[in-house]
Design an enzyme around this catalytic site. Structure first.
Site, PDB file in Angstrom:
ATOM      1  N   SER A 158       0.705  -1.170   0.009  1.00 44.62           N
ATOM      2  CA  SER A 158       0.026  -0.104  -0.066  1.00 44.62           C
ATOM      3  C   SER A 158       0.913   1.380   0.057  1.00 44.62           C
ATOM      4  O   SER A 158       1.783   1.157  -0.560  1.00 44.62           O
ATOM      5  CB  SER A 158      -0.924   0.006   1.287  1.00 44.62           C
ATOM      6  OG  SER A 158      -2.084   0.964   1.324  1.00 44.62           O
ATOM      7  N   LYS A 176      -5.015   3.155  -3.271  1.00 45.96           N
ATOM      8  CA  LYS A 176      -4.270   2.604  -2.226  1.00 45.96           C
ATOM      9  C   LYS A 176      -5.391   2.659  -0.907  1.00 45.96           C
ATOM     10  O   LYS A 176      -5.413   1.792  -0.156  1.00 45.96           O
ATOM     11  CB  LYS A 176      -2.990   3.430  -1.688  1.00 45.96           C
ATOM     12  CG  LYS A 176      -1.907   3.453  -2.725  1.00 45.96           C
ATOM     13  CD  LYS A 176      -1.698   1.675  -2.990  1.00 45.96           C
ATOM     14  CE  LYS A 176      -0.200   1.915  -3.881  1.00 45.96           C
ATOM     15  NZ  LYS A 176      -0.059   0.320  -4.519  1.00 45.96           N
TER      16      LYS A 176
END
Ligand code: COA
Length: 291
Positions: A158, A176
């Protein structure tokens, strides 16, 4: 050329053979960060399959990583676009055929470029959402049977961009944020099956494709704003990966492990004042340390 080498076995905190008999499936495995995550797993005993779009780059990376351990097997899976779940399903079938199983999944394939809202077309936004978010979903979807069979674990790569509003990164921040949400929900749904799902959120990591695309104003400017006062290394991310796949984290799921030297804790306004440098003056000043 590999980034890690045999020294990782003697100098890192991990024991050799930690992942003996295990297999890791990695999208973006020929890229800068995911490649080193794979190197660490292979050095510590795992076999690996790496998915990429480019044939030469993926084949070369697989060959290099395989050279890290005698008897290691690293399968190259080129010409696979994570936006296509059927291509991923074929890659998973080939992995199981050649390596027997999949225990761990790293969903790392990502797309990024700097673009302001005015110059970000709908299709450009969609491309990044499709690679980062849909691609992460597709990866777990294709690996689910194996993860279920082996009570496996997932790591999504992420970011910290979406913790605040980062200009020129609308597309990536949105993607993300979705990846974090995906991981959290999977942790809850798949937990009863014994499958763990976590994210790693890298901060400024030296010598990566992301930094070369995104860093403006040079390394020194970035370092000034990092509380730990250095750039992150690819090994920092590899170590976080090993932790999250190892039994040491067997009760950790639905978590985001931020590996950024404390960077995101610094608010944007504080960062603009180069606060760690300013603070040093106060720590070094005479008459400090008064109770
Ligand atoms: N600024 C603005 N728009 C951009 C852009 C940029 N720098 N680069 C691409 N785009 C737009 C394209 O113009 C296109 O939009 P349009 O149809 O409205 O013109 C859209 O994005 C898709 O581009 P395309 O090149 O067809 O997509 P792709 O699927 O081949 O590539 C990207 C995907 C754009 C994310 C590409 O950067 C990529 O493949 N990246 C993978 C590697 C990577 O980014 N690694 C870094 C990881 S941190």
């Amino acid at each position: 050329m590999t980034y890690l080498d045999q020294r990782y076995l003697s100098e890192s905190a991990w024991k050799p053979n930690l992942f003996q008999g295990k297999v890791v499936f990695v999208t973006g495995g020929a890229g800068s960060i995911c490649r080193v995550q794979t190197e660490a797993m292979v050095l510590l005993g795992a076999n690996a399959a790496i998915v990429g779009r480019n044939q030469q780059k993926t084949d070369d990376a697989a060959k290099d990583i395989q050279s890290l351990r005698k008897d290691a097997k690293v399968v190259s899976l080129p010409n696979v676009d994570v936006r296509d779940v059927k291509q991923l399903a074929s890659a998973v079938a080939k992995t199981v055929q050649e390596l027997g199983r999949i225990d761990f999944v790293i969903a790392g394939a990502a797309g990024n470029f700097l673009a302001d809202f005015n110059h970000l077309s709908s299709n450009a936004f969609k491309s990044v959402i499709d690679i980062d978010l849909l691609g992460s979903f597709n990866t777990v979807k294709a690996c689910f049977g194996e993860l279920r069979k082996n009570k496996g674990a997932i790591i999504f790569v992420s970011a910290t961009l979406h913790y605040y509003g980062v200009p020129f990164q609308i597309h990536v921040g949105a993607a993300k944020a979705g990846v974090d949400a995906l991981s959290n929900a999977l942790a809850v749904e798949l937990g009863p099956l014994g499958i763990r799902s976590n994210c790693i959120a890298p901060g400024p990591i030296d010598d990566t494709e992301g930094m070369s695309r995104l860093a403006r104003g040079g390394k020194e400017r970035i370092i000034q704003k990092v509380p730990l006062q250095r750039m992150g290394t690819k090994q920092d991310i590899a170590d976080a990966t090993v932790y999250l796949f190892s039994p040491a984290s067997s009760y950790v799921t639905g978590d985001v492990l931020v590996v950024d030297g404390g960077s995101w804790q610094v608010s944007q306004s504080a960062a603009s004042h180069d606060y760690p440098v300013t603070l040093k003056k106060y720590f070094d000043a005479p008459k400090g340390g008064k109770l």
